[in-house]
Design a protein around this motif. Structure first.
Motif, PDB file in Angstrom:
ATOM      1  N   GLY A 146      15.699  47.367   9.153  1.00  0.00           N
ATOM      2  CA  GLY A 146      15.170  46.929  10.442  1.00  0.00           C
ATOM      3  C   GLY A 146      13.659  46.751  10.438  1.00  0.00           C
ATOM      4  O   GLY A 146      13.102  46.118  11.325  1.00  0.00           O
ATOM      5  N   ASP A 147      12.986  47.301   9.442  1.00  0.00           N
ATOM      6  CA  ASP A 147      11.533  47.204   9.319  1.00  0.00           C
ATOM      7  C   ASP A 147      11.206  46.685   7.916  1.00  0.00           C
ATOM      8  O   ASP A 147      11.447  47.384   6.931  1.00  0.00           O
ATOM      9  N   PRO A 148      10.677  45.467   7.805  1.00  0.00           N
ATOM     10  CA  PRO A 148      10.426  44.885   6.473  1.00  0.00           C
ATOM     11  C   PRO A 148       9.584  45.770   5.551  1.00  0.00           C
ATOM     12  O   PRO A 148       9.837  45.821   4.349  1.00  0.00           O
ATOM     13  N   LYS A 149       8.599  46.474   6.092  1.00  0.00           N
ATOM     14  CA  LYS A 149       7.768  47.338   5.237  1.00  0.00           C
ATOM     15  C   LYS A 149       8.568  48.524   4.709  1.00  0.00           C
ATOM     16  O   LYS A 149       8.457  48.888   3.545  1.00  0.00           O
ATOM     17  N   MET A 150       9.364  49.144   5.582  1.00  0.00           N
ATOM     18  CA  MET A 150      10.183  50.280   5.159  1.00  0.00           C
ATOM     19  C   MET A 150      11.256  49.804   4.177  1.00  0.00           C
ATOM     20  O   MET A 150      11.550  50.473   3.186  1.00  0.00           O
ATOM     21  N   GLU A 162      14.822  38.977   0.104  1.00  0.00           N
ATOM     22  CA  GLU A 162      14.083  38.367   1.212  1.00  0.00           C
ATOM     23  C   GLU A 162      14.877  38.377   2.514  1.00  0.00           C
ATOM     24  O   GLU A 162      14.300  38.241   3.583  1.00  0.00           O
ATOM     25  N   ASN A 163      16.173  38.543   2.444  1.00  0.00           N
ATOM     26  CA  ASN A 163      17.034  38.483   3.624  1.00  0.00           C
ATOM     27  C   ASN A 163      17.301  39.882   4.213  1.00  0.00           C
ATOM     28  O   ASN A 163      18.444  40.279   4.398  1.00  0.00           O
ATOM     29  N   HIS A 164      16.234  40.607   4.528  1.00  0.00           N
ATOM     30  CA  HIS A 164      16.404  41.976   5.029  1.00  0.00           C
ATOM     31  C   HIS A 164      17.232  42.011   6.312  1.00  0.00           C
ATOM     32  O   HIS A 164      17.894  43.002   6.602  1.00  0.00           O
ATOM     33  N   GLU A 165      17.234  40.928   7.095  1.00  0.00           N
ATOM     34  CA  GLU A 165      18.018  40.898   8.335  1.00  0.00           C
ATOM     35  C   GLU A 165      19.507  41.033   8.032  1.00  0.00           C
ATOM     36  O   GLU A 165      20.245  41.680   8.778  1.00  0.00           O
ATOM     37  N   ASP A 166      19.961  40.427   6.938  1.00  0.00           N
ATOM     38  CA  ASP A 166      21.373  40.536   6.553  1.00  0.00           C
ATOM     39  C   ASP A 166      21.737  41.981   6.226  1.00  0.00           C
ATOM     40  O   ASP A 166      22.828  42.447   6.540  1.00  0.00           O
ATOM     41  N   TYR A 167      20.817  42.699   5.604  1.00  0.00           N
ATOM     42  CA  TYR A 167      21.060  44.100   5.264  1.00  0.00           C
ATOM     43  C   TYR A 167      21.035  44.982   6.516  1.00  0.00           C
ATOM     44  O   TYR A 167      21.738  45.979   6.593  1.00  0.00           O
TER      45      TYR A 167
END
Length: 135
Positions: free
Chosen positions: A47-51, A63-68
């Motif tokens: 939910g947080d790209p940095k974390m 790059e697709n952190h939203e999918d995760y």
């Protein structure tokens, strides 16, 4: 209480003193538990790209952190350790909202369940994800 009863209770008090009411030290966490926590917490971290980036080894951050973030993760069996790497089966399930993201209007993933083998890498004292295919 008579003298004989007092004498008989001494070993009981000594045993209770040795055992105590609980240890103040937390139980030791095994390497496998540390690795498994890394995997099972991925949905929240996504939910947080940095974390999210801190969970992966350098150069392996998808790059697709939203999918995760829209999926949940559960260890589906025993991991196999080979040196500083571990391969672990991960059950991936849909229908999960990221808990650390600010936008609650996004729809949860409606993808079904799948199990994938993920590879984790030991980096210093921590386990980090090296390969995490979603399916």
């Amino acid at each position: 209480m008579n003298f004989q009863t007092s004498i008989l209770l001494i070993p009981v008090f000594a045993l209770l003193t040795v055992i105590g009411c609980g240890s103040s030290a937390p139980p030791a966490i095994t390497l496998e538990q540390d690795a498994y926590a890394c995997v099972e917490g991925l949905g929240d971290a996504a939910g947080d790209p940095k974390m999210f980036a801190t969970v992966f080894v350098d150069g392996a951050v998808p790059e697709n952190h939203e999918d995760y973030a829209q999926r949940g993760y559960e260890i589906a069996g025993d991991g196999e350790v080979n040196g500083d790497q571990m391969t672990v089966p991960v059950k991936i399930f849909g229908g999960v909202f990221a808990t650390s993201g600010g936008d609650r209007s996004k729809k949860a993933s409606d993808s079904g369940n799948t199990t994938q083998n993920w590879v984790l890498q030991r980096v210093g004292e921590d386990w980090k994800i090296k390969e995490a295919p979603l399916g």
